[in-house]
Design a protein around this motif. Structure first.
Motif, PDB file in Angstrom:
ATOM      1  N   PRO A  72      53.109  44.533  77.200  1.00 15.40           N
ATOM      2  CA  PRO A  72      54.054  44.087  76.174  1.00 15.40           C
ATOM      3  C   PRO A  72      55.452  44.650  76.441  1.00 15.40           C
ATOM      4  O   PRO A  72      55.584  45.792  76.905  1.00 15.40           O
ATOM      5  N   THR A  73      56.473  43.861  76.153  1.00 13.12           N
ATOM      6  CA  THR A  73      57.833  44.335  76.373  1.00 13.12           C
ATOM      7  C   THR A  73      58.729  44.004  75.188  1.00 13.12           C
ATOM      8  O   THR A  73      58.590  42.959  74.551  1.00 13.12           O
ATOM      9  N   TYR A  74      59.652  44.916  74.943  1.00 11.51           N
ATOM     10  CA  TYR A  74      60.765  44.662  74.026  1.00 11.51           C
ATOM     11  C   TYR A  74      61.919  45.538  74.505  1.00 11.51           C
ATOM     12  O   TYR A  74      61.844  46.765  74.473  1.00 11.51           O
ATOM     13  N   ASN A  75      62.949  44.896  75.002  1.00 11.34           N
ATOM     14  CA  ASN A  75      64.129  45.594  75.535  1.00 11.34           C
ATOM     15  C   ASN A  75      63.758  46.588  76.643  1.00 11.34           C
ATOM     16  O   ASN A  75      64.076  47.776  76.570  1.00 11.34           O
ATOM     17  N   GLU A  76      63.099  46.076  77.668  1.00 12.44           N
ATOM     18  CA  GLU A  76      62.744  46.900  78.828  1.00 12.44           C
ATOM     19  C   GLU A  76      63.393  46.364  80.099  1.00 12.44           C
ATOM     20  O   GLU A  76      62.828  46.452  81.190  1.00 12.44           O
ATOM     21  N   ALA A  77      64.599  45.836  79.976  1.00 14.65           N
ATOM     22  CA  ALA A  77      65.288  45.269  81.144  1.00 14.65           C
ATOM     23  C   ALA A  77      65.528  46.317  82.231  1.00 14.65           C
ATOM     24  O   ALA A  77      65.548  45.987  83.423  1.00 14.65           O
ATOM     25  N   ASP A  78      65.703  47.575  81.840  1.00 18.96           N
ATOM     26  CA  ASP A  78      65.962  48.625  82.825  1.00 18.96           C
ATOM     27  C   ASP A  78      64.710  49.035  83.594  1.00 18.96           C
ATOM     28  O   ASP A  78      64.819  49.674  84.647  1.00 18.96           O
TER      29      ASP A  78
END
Length: 261
Positions: free
Chosen positions: A16-22
């Motif tokens: 799951p991801t939320y604001n993990e662009a880095d």
């Protein structure tokens, strides 16, 4: 009889991801390098930082990477339920979960894959012998250890790290506990899934891992999230005690548990 790793079938890790662009491209690259035969499913909750676009770009270059887009941030448990349901429909035999912030090291996934050969659920544990955490303040470690001790006391399950998020489930495990009946949405989802697996009489193993605190991005854990999880655990524990006192169901958790350190 112990099952050979080669006969496990198709494996997918749900992330799951939320604001993990880095973190996403870096972490998925490590996972694909460490375990080339393992697929990846990114479940993005409408990240405004472009995480979903990065996931799509990765999937366009690698047929073993898949993406589900959700319209809003609805909680860790909700994202995992969505991802697990997709993986079951796709016919995967082993379905895993891991954080997208780098705290779970893909290079240690082989430990879980080896252990699932004779288990129904494997947990990568910080708190069994050989497990550790890196770069956590003492307060954070005390909170996690204390929370897990509270879970053991209230729910009567001898799992050292019931809140851990580095796991492998057999697809048959998710089917037996009836994933559609799981309603937990937040971080308490992790504890809920362990309890349901044990109540079903299935085998849970813990293997030691090294948990590394994220170095990029913002943690999603907060005091409010932890408090909400403990409230849920308290309610479940009190309900379980009432059932036991009423003689409606014997405690079955200990008999189904096995730890490997």
């Amino acid at each position: 009889m112990r099952e050979s790793r080669s006969t496990l079938g198709r494996v997918v890790m749900v992330m799951p991801t939320y604001n993990e662009a880095d973190n996403l491209e870096w972490l998925v690259g490590r996972l694909r390098a460490a375990e080339p035969e393992v697929d990846v499913l990114v479940v993005d909750d409408g990240s405004p930082d472009g995480t979903g676009d990065i996931a799509d770009a990765l999937a366009s270059r690698d047929p073993r990477i898949h993406v589900l887009h959700r319209s809003e941030k609805a909680g860790l448990g909700a994202a995992y339920r969505h991802g697990f349901a997709w993986a079951l429909a796709q016919g995967y035999d082993v379905i895993g979960e891991m954080d997208a912030d780098g705290s779970h090291q893909p290079e240690e996934l082989h430990l879980l894959l080896d252990a699932i050969a004779d288990a129904d659920l494997v947990i990568g544990s910080r708190w069994v012998r050989g497990g550790s955490v890196i770069n956590w303040p003492l307060r954070r470690e005390a909170l996690s250890r204390g929370g897990n001790a509270y879970v053991r006391l209230l729910l009567g399950m001898p799992v050292r790290d019931a809140t851990a998020g580095f796991r492998l489930f057999r697809s048959a495990t998710l089917e037996k506990i009836d994933l559609a009946q799981v309603t937990s949405t937040g971080y308490v989802f992790q504890t809920d899934m362990v309890a349901r697996t044990l109540h079903a009489g299935l085998t849970v193993r813990e293997v030691p891992i090294q948990f590394v605190e994220r170095v990029r991005g913002q943690s999603k854990m907060s005091g409010a999230v932890a408090a909400e999880s403990m409230r849920s655990v308290t309610a479940w524990g009190l309900r379980e005690r009432r059932r036991q006192l009423a003689g409606l169901r014997p405690a079955r958790l200990t008999r189904a548990f096995s730890r490997r350190a």
